[in-house]
Scaffold this active site. Structure first.
Site, PDB file in Angstrom:
ATOM      1  N   ASP A  90      -9.670 -23.509  -3.180  1.00  0.00           N
ATOM      2  CA  ASP A  90     -10.078 -23.110  -4.548  1.00  0.00           C
ATOM      3  C   ASP A  90     -10.511 -21.712  -4.325  1.00  0.00           C
ATOM      4  O   ASP A  90     -11.510 -21.474  -3.512  1.00  0.00           O
ATOM      5  CB  ASP A  90     -11.389 -24.188  -4.866  1.00  0.00           C
ATOM      6  CG  ASP A  90     -11.109 -24.956  -6.034  1.00  0.00           C
ATOM      7  OD1 ASP A  90      -9.845 -24.999  -6.434  1.00  0.00           O
ATOM      8  OD2 ASP A  90     -11.504 -26.169  -5.805  1.00  0.00           O
ATOM      9  N   LYS A 120      -5.952 -22.216  -5.404  1.00  0.00           N
ATOM     10  CA  LYS A 120      -6.051 -22.946  -6.767  1.00  0.00           C
ATOM     11  C   LYS A 120      -6.969 -21.997  -7.682  1.00  0.00           C
ATOM     12  O   LYS A 120      -8.047 -21.569  -6.990  1.00  0.00           O
ATOM     13  CB  LYS A 120      -6.545 -24.160  -6.742  1.00  0.00           C
ATOM     14  CG  LYS A 120      -6.610 -24.915  -8.088  1.00  0.00           C
ATOM     15  CD  LYS A 120      -6.531 -26.526  -7.884  1.00  0.00           C
ATOM     16  CE  LYS A 120      -7.757 -26.982  -7.318  1.00  0.00           C
ATOM     17  NZ  LYS A 120      -9.121 -26.930  -8.109  1.00  0.00           N
ATOM     18  N   GLU A 189      -7.368 -32.235 -14.812  1.00  0.00           N
ATOM     19  CA  GLU A 189      -8.727 -32.927 -14.692  1.00  0.00           C
ATOM     20  C   GLU A 189      -9.072 -33.320 -15.986  1.00  0.00           C
ATOM     21  O   GLU A 189      -9.494 -32.723 -16.789  1.00  0.00           O
ATOM     22  CB  GLU A 189      -9.530 -32.008 -13.911  1.00  0.00           C
ATOM     23  CG  GLU A 189     -10.922 -32.798 -13.631  1.00  0.00           C
ATOM     24  CD  GLU A 189     -11.790 -31.994 -12.657  1.00  0.00           C
ATOM     25  OE1 GLU A 189     -11.313 -30.956 -12.131  1.00  0.00           O
ATOM     26  OE2 GLU A 189     -12.856 -32.442 -12.517  1.00  0.00           O
TER      27      GLU A 189
HETATM   28  O1  KIV Z   1     -13.094 -28.878  -6.274  1.00  0.00           O
HETATM   29  C1  KIV Z   1     -12.472 -29.858  -6.295  1.00  0.00           C
HETATM   30  O2  KIV Z   1     -12.550 -30.906  -5.693  1.00  0.00           O
HETATM   31  C2  KIV Z   1     -11.473 -30.015  -7.475  1.00  0.00           C
HETATM   32  C3  KIV Z   1     -10.617 -31.404  -7.598  1.00  0.00           C
HETATM   33  C4  KIV Z   1     -11.861 -31.963  -8.348  1.00  0.00           C
HETATM   34  C5  KIV Z   1      -9.646 -31.164  -8.280  1.00  0.00           C
HETATM   35  O3  KIV Z   1     -11.027 -28.731  -7.814  1.00  0.00           O
END
Ligand code: KIV
Length: 271
Positions: A90, A120, A189
């Site tokens: 992320d 992401k 989500e």
């Molecule tokens: O940060 C995370 O764990 C996520 C998931 C909930 C998809 O983005």
């Protein structure tokens, strides 16, 4: 020198082929080497170094506080434990929203310092310039629509998204825009199951659901929730495969008792 043969690694191309063949994709979060190794050895296809580390690792009530350097710390540990899974990281809140150049610089830093395979980003059409710039540099990007936790303050909570027609239509057009911008997959989500299924039919890239029903091309969950480590988090969509909170607590109580009664260490456990 790495002992990993490149063709053993799950790639973004492989994930797209899996969707085309109807093979469902499995993704779990991981934040450290030990867990990443267990999940990877067990055959998970994608390890998500989620900014949910801010919640389950650091104890914050939102994902907003985590920094680029903290994400790199978690991601590099996960990469060392993953010999087959694709490691997806992320981009944290504040590292990509402002403009494509800042997003690109943060993306390159995370890729260089963590050795991850993909990133992401949360958001729809408004982050298309960032996605185009980052993917042009050869970095695969996964989108994230629906409940995007970095926008919790705007949403006013973590409830189900896109229940009304306007938001549902925007979500579909965002998914198409993300695919056209070059995303290799999209996480959706907490959106209605029917909508997630429609989104999956509208795009060729995999739609990975969390709390979005079984019409998606794969599923992702937070590993701490799956293993029952997060005691009081019980959303409807979650299935606990273990109750590790109780198991660990029981083990720790036994250890305390053994030490206090001088049962541990015994003669065979000393030098
Ligand atoms: O940060 C995370 O764990 C996520 C998931 C909930 C998809 O983005």
């Amino acid at each position: 020198m790495s002992h990993i043969t490149p063709n053993k690694r799950i790639t973004t191309a492989r994930l797209k082929q899996m969707k085309a063949k109807g093979d469902l994709i499995t993704m779990l979060t991981a934040y450290d080497y030990t867990m990443a190794k267990i999940l990877d050895d067990s055959g998970i296809e994608v390890l998500l170094v989620g900014d949910s580390a801010a919640n389950v690792f650091a104890g914050h009530d939102t994902t907003l506080p985590i920094t680029v350097d903290q994400m790199i710390y978690h991601a590099s540990a996960v990469c060392r434990g993953a010999s087959q899974a694709l490691v997806l990281v992320d981009m944290p809140f504040g590292s990509y929203e402002e403009n494509a150049t800042d997003a690109f610089n943060a993306a390159v830093k995370i890729m260089k310092e963590s050795r991850a395979h993909a990133l992401k980003l949360e958001g729809g059409v408004e982050i298309v310039p960032q996605i185009k710039k980052i993917t042009a540099a050869g970095i695969p990007i996964c989108g994230h629509l629906g409940l995007t936790p970095q926008s919790v303050n705007q949403f006013g909570g973590f409830g189900v998204r896109a229940k009304d027609q306007g938001e549902a239509e925007k979500l579909i057009s965002d998914a198409i825009a993300l695919e056209e911008a070059g995303c290799f997959a999209i996480v959706v989500e907490k959106i209605p199951a029917e909508l997630a299924k429609t989104v999956s039919q509208k795009v060729a890239i995999p739609i990975i659901g969390i709390g979005s029903g079984n019409g998606c091309d794969g599923q992702v969950l937070v590993v701490n929730d799956v293993l029952g480590l997060t005691k009081d988090f019980k959303p409807k969509f979650l299935r606990n495969y273990l109750n590790l909170y109780e198991e660990i607590s029981g083990a720790v109580k036994n250890y305390i008792s053994d030490v206090k009664t001088k049962d541990y260490p015994n003669k065979n456990e000393q030098y």
